[in-house]
Design a protein around this motif. Structure first.
Motif, PDB file in Angstrom:
ATOM      1  N   GLY A 216       0.828  -1.202   0.000  1.00  0.00           N
ATOM      2  CA  GLY A 216       0.000   0.000   0.000  1.00  0.00           C
ATOM      3  C   GLY A 216       0.861   1.251   0.000  1.00  0.00           C
ATOM      4  N   LYS A 217       0.245   2.363  -0.306  1.00  0.00           N
ATOM      5  CA  LYS A 217       0.984   3.620  -0.418  1.00  0.00           C
ATOM      6  C   LYS A 217       1.710   3.957   0.870  1.00  0.00           C
ATOM      7  N   ASN A 218       1.093   3.645   2.012  1.00  0.00           N
ATOM      8  CA  ASN A 218       1.716   3.882   3.320  1.00  0.00           C
ATOM      9  C   ASN A 218       1.920   2.571   4.068  1.00  0.00           C
ATOM     10  N   ASN A 219       2.050   1.492   3.323  1.00  0.00           N
ATOM     11  CA  ASN A 219       2.203   0.151   3.918  1.00  0.00           C
ATOM     12  C   ASN A 219       1.081  -0.138   4.919  1.00  0.00           C
ATOM     13  N   GLN A 220      -0.151   0.250   4.535  1.00  0.00           N
ATOM     14  CA  GLN A 220      -1.279   0.132   5.471  1.00  0.00           C
ATOM     15  C   GLN A 220      -2.053  -1.175   5.318  1.00  0.00           C
ATOM     16  N   TYR A 221      -1.671  -2.013   4.367  1.00  0.00           N
ATOM     17  CA  TYR A 221      -2.367  -3.274   4.174  1.00  0.00           C
ATOM     18  C   TYR A 221      -1.421  -4.443   4.440  1.00  0.00           C
ATOM     19  N   THR A 222      -1.910  -5.424   5.142  1.00  0.00           N
ATOM     20  CA  THR A 222      -1.124  -6.631   5.405  1.00  0.00           C
ATOM     21  C   THR A 222      -2.009  -7.861   5.244  1.00  0.00           C
ATOM     22  N   MET A 223      -1.502  -8.852   4.541  1.00  0.00           N
ATOM     23  CA  MET A 223      -2.228 -10.104   4.368  1.00  0.00           C
ATOM     24  C   MET A 223      -1.300 -11.276   4.671  1.00  0.00           C
ATOM     25  N   TYR A 224      -1.833 -12.261   5.354  1.00  0.00           N
ATOM     26  CA  TYR A 224      -1.079 -13.482   5.648  1.00  0.00           C
ATOM     27  C   TYR A 224      -1.747 -14.648   4.929  1.00  0.00           C
ATOM     28  N   PHE A 225      -0.960 -15.365   4.134  1.00  0.00           N
ATOM     29  CA  PHE A 225      -1.472 -16.478   3.352  1.00  0.00           C
ATOM     30  C   PHE A 225      -1.025 -17.797   3.971  1.00  0.00           C
ATOM     31  N   SER A 226      -1.987 -18.587   4.371  1.00  0.00           N
ATOM     32  CA  SER A 226      -1.711 -19.883   4.976  1.00  0.00           C
ATOM     33  C   SER A 226      -1.545 -20.930   3.882  1.00  0.00           C
ATOM     34  N   VAL A 227      -0.399 -21.586   3.872  1.00  0.00           N
ATOM     35  CA  VAL A 227      -0.087 -22.576   2.835  1.00  0.00           C
ATOM     36  C   VAL A 227      -0.119 -23.998   3.385  1.00  0.00           C
ATOM     37  N   ASP A 228       0.353 -24.187   4.613  1.00  0.00           N
ATOM     38  CA  ASP A 228       0.434 -25.552   5.156  1.00  0.00           C
ATOM     39  C   ASP A 228       0.186 -25.561   6.665  1.00  0.00           C
ATOM     40  N   HIS A 229      -0.815 -24.810   7.114  1.00  0.00           N
ATOM     41  CA  HIS A 229      -1.158 -24.809   8.525  1.00  0.00           C
ATOM     42  C   HIS A 229      -2.209 -25.870   8.821  1.00  0.00           C
ATOM     43  N   ALA A 230      -2.224 -26.323  10.067  1.00  0.00           N
ATOM     44  CA  ALA A 230      -3.197 -27.333  10.488  1.00  0.00           C
ATOM     45  C   ALA A 230      -4.582 -26.708  10.641  1.00  0.00           C
ATOM     46  N   ASP A 231      -5.615 -27.522  10.409  1.00  0.00           N
ATOM     47  CA  ASP A 231      -7.005 -27.103  10.638  1.00  0.00           C
ATOM     48  C   ASP A 231      -7.331 -25.783   9.956  1.00  0.00           C
ATOM     49  N   THR A 232      -6.822 -25.610   8.752  1.00  0.00           N
ATOM     50  CA  THR A 232      -6.960 -24.343   8.034  1.00  0.00           C
ATOM     51  C   THR A 232      -7.258 -24.613   6.567  1.00  0.00           C
ATOM     52  N   LEU A 233      -8.129 -23.807   5.994  1.00  0.00           N
ATOM     53  CA  LEU A 233      -8.398 -23.910   4.559  1.00  0.00           C
ATOM     54  C   LEU A 233      -7.261 -23.186   3.835  1.00  0.00           C
ATOM     55  N   ASN A 234      -6.192 -23.930   3.574  1.00  0.00           N
ATOM     56  CA  ASN A 234      -4.979 -23.335   3.011  1.00  0.00           C
ATOM     57  C   ASN A 234      -5.136 -23.000   1.535  1.00  0.00           C
ATOM     58  N   VAL A 235      -4.291 -22.087   1.069  1.00  0.00           N
ATOM     59  CA  VAL A 235      -4.146 -21.841  -0.365  1.00  0.00           C
ATOM     60  C   VAL A 235      -2.877 -22.540  -0.824  1.00  0.00           C
ATOM     61  N   THR A 236      -2.713 -22.707  -2.111  1.00  0.00           N
ATOM     62  CA  THR A 236      -1.537 -23.409  -2.616  1.00  0.00           C
ATOM     63  C   THR A 236      -0.329 -22.484  -2.658  1.00  0.00           C
ATOM     64  N   SER A 237       0.825 -23.087  -2.597  1.00  0.00           N
ATOM     65  CA  SER A 237       2.067 -22.331  -2.737  1.00  0.00           C
ATOM     66  C   SER A 237       2.120 -21.638  -4.094  1.00  0.00           C
ATOM     67  N   GLU A 238       1.608 -22.302  -5.122  1.00  0.00           N
ATOM     68  CA  GLU A 238       1.613 -21.730  -6.472  1.00  0.00           C
ATOM     69  C   GLU A 238       0.770 -20.460  -6.545  1.00  0.00           C
ATOM     70  N   ALA A 239      -0.358 -20.466  -5.843  1.00  0.00           N
ATOM     71  CA  ALA A 239      -1.229 -19.286  -5.855  1.00  0.00           C
ATOM     72  C   ALA A 239      -0.533 -18.089  -5.218  1.00  0.00           C
ATOM     73  N   VAL A 240       0.184 -18.341  -4.121  1.00  0.00           N
ATOM     74  CA  VAL A 240       0.920 -17.257  -3.459  1.00  0.00           C
ATOM     75  C   VAL A 240       2.069 -16.782  -4.344  1.00  0.00           C
ATOM     76  N   ARG A 241       2.746 -17.727  -4.989  1.00  0.00           N
ATOM     77  CA  ARG A 241       3.844 -17.356  -5.888  1.00  0.00           C
ATOM     78  C   ARG A 241       3.343 -16.448  -7.004  1.00  0.00           C
ATOM     79  N   GLU A 242       2.182 -16.730  -7.558  1.00  0.00           N
ATOM     80  CA  GLU A 242       1.641 -15.909  -8.640  1.00  0.00           C
ATOM     81  C   GLU A 242       1.396 -14.476  -8.176  1.00  0.00           C
ATOM     82  N   LEU A 243       0.958 -14.315  -6.921  1.00  0.00           N
ATOM     83  CA  LEU A 243       0.781 -12.960  -6.380  1.00  0.00           C
ATOM     84  C   LEU A 243       2.122 -12.238  -6.280  1.00  0.00           C
ATOM     85  N   VAL A 244       3.120 -12.939  -5.740  1.00  0.00           N
ATOM     86  CA  VAL A 244       4.443 -12.333  -5.572  1.00  0.00           C
ATOM     87  C   VAL A 244       5.037 -11.966  -6.923  1.00  0.00           C
ATOM     88  N   GLN A 245       4.804 -12.817  -7.931  1.00  0.00           N
ATOM     89  CA  GLN A 245       5.363 -12.540  -9.261  1.00  0.00           C
ATOM     90  C   GLN A 245       4.708 -11.357  -9.947  1.00  0.00           C
TER      91      GLN A 245
END
Length: 239
Positions: free
Chosen positions: A58-87
């Motif tokens: 964000g313009k003032n670093n006001q947004y933060t998101m945490y993506f769970s990839v391999d946590h227990a008891d969690t509806l995780n997202v894939t590593s590939e999906a997170v990589r696509e965001l970073v790319q």
């Protein structure tokens, strides 16, 4: 995830810097190897695998998101999906990472093959290590994130031991790790901005990029694939 991606698409482009941090876990084989080490801080970088990833933007670093990839008891997202965001981050934008010597090799092992043609040999582009920046601002202070958050931001971060309580990251849920995981990139972004202002005033910002940034990549690559050296010459240098 789609809602997060929409926020990312809207506000990431206006970010002057993006902070990135990962949480990792190791397999059982790692435990046995670490038990034989005498070092006070025991970390198995080779065995570490991605458990979650945090982004502050964000313009003032006001947004933060945490993506769970391999946590227990969690509806995780894939590593590939997170990589696509970073790319999606333009290579002209600096990515602030605390201690690239840890994050770099792990994400290289995780994503390197998929990003091999990105112009950075599969590593995350244009990273700036805030641990190195801290040394340029004050070489007499420790370079750790927690210590500098307390010193410069007057903010005490929760410790890894307090969060994990003897468990591994992938044995905890994403909800249990959320505050800790998000905290790291918020503090990394704040420290990056603080350090950079001082370094620009002291005329060390461009110097640091010139002499530190690319060597950090070379060191990370050497860590993952080894490096050739002469034992005979090393003994001569020792003598």
């Amino acid at each position: 995830f789609d809602a997060c991606k929409a926020i990312w698409n809207e506000f990431m482009p206006e970010s002057e810097v993006i902070a990135l941090d990962i949480e990792t876990s190791t397999p059982e084989e790692s435990d046995k190897w670490l038990s034989t080490r005498e070092a006070e801080t025991k970390v198995d970088v080779f065995g570490s695998e991605l458990t979650g990833l945090s982004l502050t933007f964000g313009k003032n670093n006001q947004y933060t998101m945490y993506f769970s990839v391999d946590h227990a008891d969690t509806l995780n997202v894939t590593s590939e999906a997170v990589r696509e965001l970073v790319q999606m981050i333009p290579q002209s934008k600096p990515i602030a990472i605390q201690n690239f010597s840890f994050e770099g090799p792990i994400l290289y092992e995780e994503w390197g093959q998929d990003m091999a043609d990105n112009g950075w040999h599969g590593f995350i582009p244009n990273q700036v290590d805030t641990a190195i920046m801290s040394s340029y601002v004050n070489e007499n202070l420790p370079a750790g994130l927690k210590a500098n958050s307390l010193h410069y931001l007057n903010y005490k971060q929760v410790s890894y031991a307090e969060v994990t309580r003897g468990l591994k990251m992938n044995q905890l849920s994403g909800l249990e790790v959320l505050e800790y995981g998000a905290d790291d990139t918020i503090c990394t972004a704040a420290l990056y901005n603080h350090y950079r202002i001082i370094m620009e005033l002291e005329k060390t910002w461009e110097l640091m990029l010139e002499v530190e940034q690319l060597p950090a990549y070379v060191t990370a690559l050497a860590f993952t694939q080894g490096t050739k050296f002469s034992l005979q010459r090393m003994k001569q240098l020792q003598a």
